[in-house]
Write an enzyme that holds these catalytic residues in place. Structure first.
Site, PDB file in Angstrom:
ATOM      1  N   HIS A 151       0.827  -1.212   0.000  1.00 56.92           N
ATOM      2  CA  HIS A 151       0.000   0.000   0.000  1.00 56.92           C
ATOM      3  C   HIS A 151       0.861   1.262   0.000  1.00 56.92           C
ATOM      4  CE1 HIS A 151      -4.064  -1.776   1.494  1.00 56.92           C
ATOM      5  NE2 HIS A 151      -3.658  -2.284   0.355  1.00 56.92           N
ATOM      6  N   TYR A 381       3.895  -9.683  -6.502  1.00 51.32           N
ATOM      7  CA  TYR A 381       3.454  -9.471  -5.123  1.00 51.32           C
ATOM      8  C   TYR A 381       1.985  -9.822  -4.921  1.00 51.32           C
ATOM      9  CZ  TYR A 381       7.578  -7.902  -2.718  1.00 51.32           C
ATOM     10  OH  TYR A 381       8.793  -7.885  -2.085  1.00 51.32           O
ATOM     11  N   HIS A 384      -1.943 -13.340  -2.004  1.00 53.99           N
ATOM     12  CA  HIS A 384      -3.158 -13.571  -1.211  1.00 53.99           C
ATOM     13  C   HIS A 384      -3.191 -14.888  -0.454  1.00 53.99           C
ATOM     14  CE1 HIS A 384      -4.991 -10.266  -3.802  1.00 53.99           C
ATOM     15  NE2 HIS A 384      -5.129  -9.866  -2.571  1.00 53.99           N
TER      16      HIS A 384
END
Lengths: 606, 304
Positions: A151, A381, A384
């Site tokens: 993020h 990346y 999950h």
């Protein structure tokens, strides 16, 4: 714009050139992970040089700079502009994602091939979690941490309706009828890049990163000035927190905390955002004591620099060796941050050598392209499977264990869950729980039928597959080739997971070149100690160093005049464990004897 | 059937000359225009030859743009619309057509000098299809010849062309003459050579018996139209295209002129008519060549 990546060129030294040739010969016989630690570490640096030379490709900036502001020379601008003073748009929020491969290699398939094989079938048959496969060397904070970090680095934005991909469904598919359109599952497209395209881009699609590309803790501080001002207390440089010491709610995002970036919010992110907001405020207190005349802005920006560098250090020397538990990698990551521990070699290589003294404090270098996060980096990346479907919530003061579902601690439920269980007990629970292993058949099932606020029902696994395809990220076999590995010829060469090769052969109709990148990465047999695939790791080798080496605040400007002596000492002396213990001292017994805060903690009761 | 050659580290090559196979390969999803240079030394060498066809600003020449490149499709459509207005364009280059007609129907004196001026006239005619004020010269034609030689030269000669600066100078001259119009640059540097070869064949044809009087322009066109001898593509991933098994990173040579000879009556084949990479001049070039033949006949009938 010249045809050579905006004029940036990689300069290989004589020693690097010799090592390149030597290691080509060595790797013909032995792979890097089977070499002795030191030789393996040098092998990784040789890989990195090759990748720096051939795997950085500019796609244009696609944005304009917001203009110079006072302080840009000595602290990070809110949107990441002016990190490079010569190229102010480089890495700023809104700039395009770059590429790790030559642009003609990054072209999506034509529409018919784009949907083949069905991402929904892949989600059901290759990704769906049959039973939870834990990654026993890690705790669940490691999973939250990587989302916390991504993020910081990138966001493609929230896809809007219109022109969705229509994925045909098999007759026995359980996808709800009311979510179907003409019998198909819909997947929204990535937010398009509406900026003018340079003619040299060819057929390569471009997308913009809404966050700053830099490793600047933008997830905490935001990627624009307005957001930054929103999260600040406007007193002594601190981030606004409530009376309970927790971040306040975001009025525009029910259930999420008011912080720099709070998309895809869940309790794991809440823990880390609160932890490092508290760390910021403690750093402000330290600075205020030493520099009492500094105003709110100066204190905030200096504390941000220190906090961001501390987060980068934790990621480099703690999280990474935690998930990639190989001695050569452990050695290399410490060398990346602080250099190698051999005085003679240091003296021979010289003060400016990043190998000898670490990237931190070495000269800034963009190598062969302007700095940007890349689409291929975002693709590797996709982690999950780290997320479990269920977790045990523990309490420090009693042996009671509550079984909770992850779906009940995300989105609009997040803050209520945090309130109900408490910050410290949740940290303890995350520290003692395992994330999922990053493998096939371990994708969290709640994300495969995910009711996200403000979105139609999502199969995130199918979306992950489509994202790589629509963004022109090469499929697995070509991706391997482009990062310097040989192509595989059979499905059995990819994986030894029982039954997986056979299933993949059926789904991909025997064509190993069609295997999706994410499927290949999840299927691939791993080097000893690794938590994710060696193919993904090649991109990681390049980009992990690049995030530091390209950033003047980690290189040319990593000095006391910018950070203060107090700041440099703070970064030097602290790590994840000390941060945890400072803000949650009750965790002492749980962390006792734990060397890496991302490894499983002690379960104190029950 | 395609000829496939694979020698590890040296070459991975498929030469396709059957017209149907060629069209199938040209249309295959795994086959791309940009060359990566992977697959062997030879593949790398060919890729390096084609990689120079970019402007200093990085803009790609249209004939090297990939199938899914939105600019390729847009440029192609725009250029095709311009070049479809055939009669006015041929009117614009009427003086050059008359000169070419004279060449086709003319005598045999000063052969080499005539051949050289033929190139200049063709380049001028092609250039003026893009800009009325385009001016070809011996220097601009030399630049075009250098670029054509660069594409097919043996390694030593190619090395000399690059090292001597001739390559860079030629690219600069062609791009300057084309005022930055990359389609014009391609047409006046590379594509024009097919017209030159066609007109030379017309001249030979005209000299045989009373062909000039007997053959209608359409028949002369069928017998003289020439296609680019070779086009390069690459199979990015492995796949079967028809009966041809293409391994990943195979350099594909489409032997277009060879295929044309097998299907000479198909005037669309040399231009990939109907395919995604259809030449925007697919209507104009046959019309131009017919006009040249007609001009030669008129000249002969008039006794000039």
């Amino acid at each position: 714009m010249s045809r050579e990546n905006d004029g940036f060129v990689f300069h290989r030294g004589l020693l690097q050139g010799v090592l390149n040739v030597v290691y080509r010969a060595i790797n013909f016989l032995v792979s890097w992970d089977h070499l002795p630690t030191l030789l393996g570490a040098v092998n990784l640096s040789v890989f990195r040089d090759r990748l720096r030379a051939y795997n950085l490709h500019h796609t244009g900036y696609g944005t304009t700079s917001s203009g110079w502001s006072t302080g840009n020379e000595r602290w990070r601008s809110a949107d990441g502009s002016f990190n490079s003073l010569d190229h102010p748009r480089m890495g700023m929020a809104g700039a395009r994602f770059g590429r790790n491969f030559p642009l003609p290699e990054c072209v999506p398939d034509s529409m018919g091939d784009l949907l083949e094989p069905s991402p929904r079938v892949i989600s059901q048959e290759l990704l769906a979690r049959d039973s939870f496969i834990p990654a026993t060397s890690l705790n669940l904070l490691a999973a939250a941490w990587i989302q916390f970090e991504t993020h910081n680095w990138f966001s493609h934005g929230i896809p809007g309706p219109g022109n969705e991909f229509k994925i045909p469904l098999k007759p026995d598919d359980t996808w709800p009828e009311h979510e179907r359109v003409n019998g198909c599952m819909q997947i929204r497209r990535t937010v398009p890049d509406g900026t003018p395209r340079e003619p040299w881009l060819g057929a390569t699609p471009t997308f913009r990163n809404l966050n700053s590309h830099w490793w600047d803790a933008g997830q905490i501080y935001g990627s624009n000035r307005a957001r930054q001002m929103l999260i600040r207390s406007k007193s002594d440089g601190k981030i606004a927190v409530g009376e309970d010491g927790m971040l306040p709610p975001d009025p525009d995002h029910p259930g999420a905390d008011l912080t720099g970036f709070n998309d895809n919010w869940w309790v794991g992110l809440g823990l880390l955002h609160n932890l490092f907001a508290r760390e910021h405020n403690v750093i402000c207190d330290g600075l205020k004591t030493r520099y009492p005349t500094w105003n709110d802005e100066e204190l905030f920006q200096r504390a941000r620099l220190i906090n961001a560098a501390l987060i980068a250090k934790i990621h480099t020397v703690e999280w990474t060796p935690g998930i990639l538990g190989h001695p050569a990698l452990d050695f290399s990551m410490h060398a990346n941050w602080s250099g190698i521990p051999y005085r003679v070699v240091r003296a021979v290589l010289g003060k400016n050598s990043e190998a000898a003294y670490g990237i931190i404090g070495s000269p800034t270098d963009q190598h062969s392209a302007p700095y940007a996060m890349t689409e291929e980096f975002t693709a590797v990346y996709r982690l999950h499977p780290l997320i479990p479907d269920d977790m045990k919530v523990r309490r420090l003061d009693e042996s009671k264990v509550e079984d909770c579902k992850l779906v009940d601690m995300q989105g609009r439920f997040s803050r209520a869950f945090m309130d109900a269980h408490g910050f410290v007990d949740l940290l303890y629970s995350f520290g003692t729980a395992h994330p999922g292993a990053i493998r096939l058949h371990n994708y969290p099932n709640f994300l495969r039928r995910f009711d996200k606020d403000g979105q139609p029902l999502l199969d995130v696994a199918a979306i992950d597959i489509m994202r790589d395809r629509e963004r022109g990220v090469p499929r697995y076999n070509r991706f391997r080739e482009m990062v310097g590995k040989t192509r595989v010829k059979t499905f059995e060469e990819i994986t030894s997971i029982p039954g997986a090769a056979k299933k993949m052969r059926r789904i991909y109709k025997g064509d190993v070149d069609r295997v999706d990148l994410m499927v290949g990465l999840l299927a691939e047999d791993l080097p000893d100690g690794f938590g994710f695939s060696d193919t993904a790791f090649r991109i990681f080798i390049l980009m992990a160093s690049r995030r530091l080496k390209s950033d003047r605040f980690f290189t040319d400007d990593y000095r006391a005049e910018i950070y203060t002596d107090f700041g440099l000492d703070w970064i030097q002396d602290n790590g994840m464990k000390s941060v945890l213990l400072r803000h949650a001292p009750q965790l002492g017994p749980a962390l006792e004897g734990v060397n890496n805060a991302f490894a499983p903690w002690n379960v104190l009761r029950g | 059937m395609a000829l496939v050659i694979a020698i590890p580290y040296l070459v991975r090559l498929a030469i396709v000359s059957d017209p149907d196979e060629l069209l199938r390969v040209n249309d295959a999803a795994v086959v791309a225009r940009p060359l990566s240079g992977l697959g062997g030394l030879f593949n790398r060498s060919v890729a390096a030859r084609l990689a120079v066809f970019r402007t200093p600003a990085g803009d790609i020449w249209p004939a090297f743009r990939d199938r899914h490149d939105p600019l390729r499709a847009a440029h192609q459509a725009m250029l095709e619309a311009t070049l479809s207005d055939i009669e006015p364009l041929l009117q614009r280059i009427a003086p050059e057509i008359a000169q070419l007609g004279s060449y086709v129907g003319g005598g045999r004196a000063h052969r080499s000098a005539e051949d050289r001026s033929l190139g200049v006239v063709v380049q001028q005619a092609v250039g003026r299809l893009f800009f009325a004020e385009y001016a070809a010269s011996e220097a601009s034609y030399d630049a075009a010849r250098t670029l054509q030689t660069w594409l097919s030269a043996w390694p030593l000669r190619a090395c000399w062309i690059r090292r001597s600066g001739a390559l860079k100078a030629s690219l600069a001259r062609i791009e300057a003459a084309s005022c930055g119009n990359m389609a014009c640059a391609h047409a006046t540097a590379i594509a024009m050579e097919n017209i030159v070869r066609s007109i030379e064949l017309m001249r030979k044809l005209a000299r045989q018996g009373d062909n000039l009087a007997k053959l209608e322009p359409q028949d002369a066109l069928i017998r003289t139209l020439r296609a680019p001898p070779r086009l390069a593509r690459e199979a990015r991933d492995g796949d079967f295209v028809g009966l041809i098994r293409l391994r990943s990173r195979t350099l594909i040579v489409l032997a277009l002129d060879n295929a044309r000879r097998q299907r000479a009556s198909d005037l669309g084949l040399p231009f990939f008519a109907g395919a995604w990479n259809q030449c925007p001049a697919h209507g104009l070039v046959p019309a131009l060549l017919s006009k040249v033949w007609q001009a030669a006949r008129t000249r002969a009938e008039g006794g000039v």
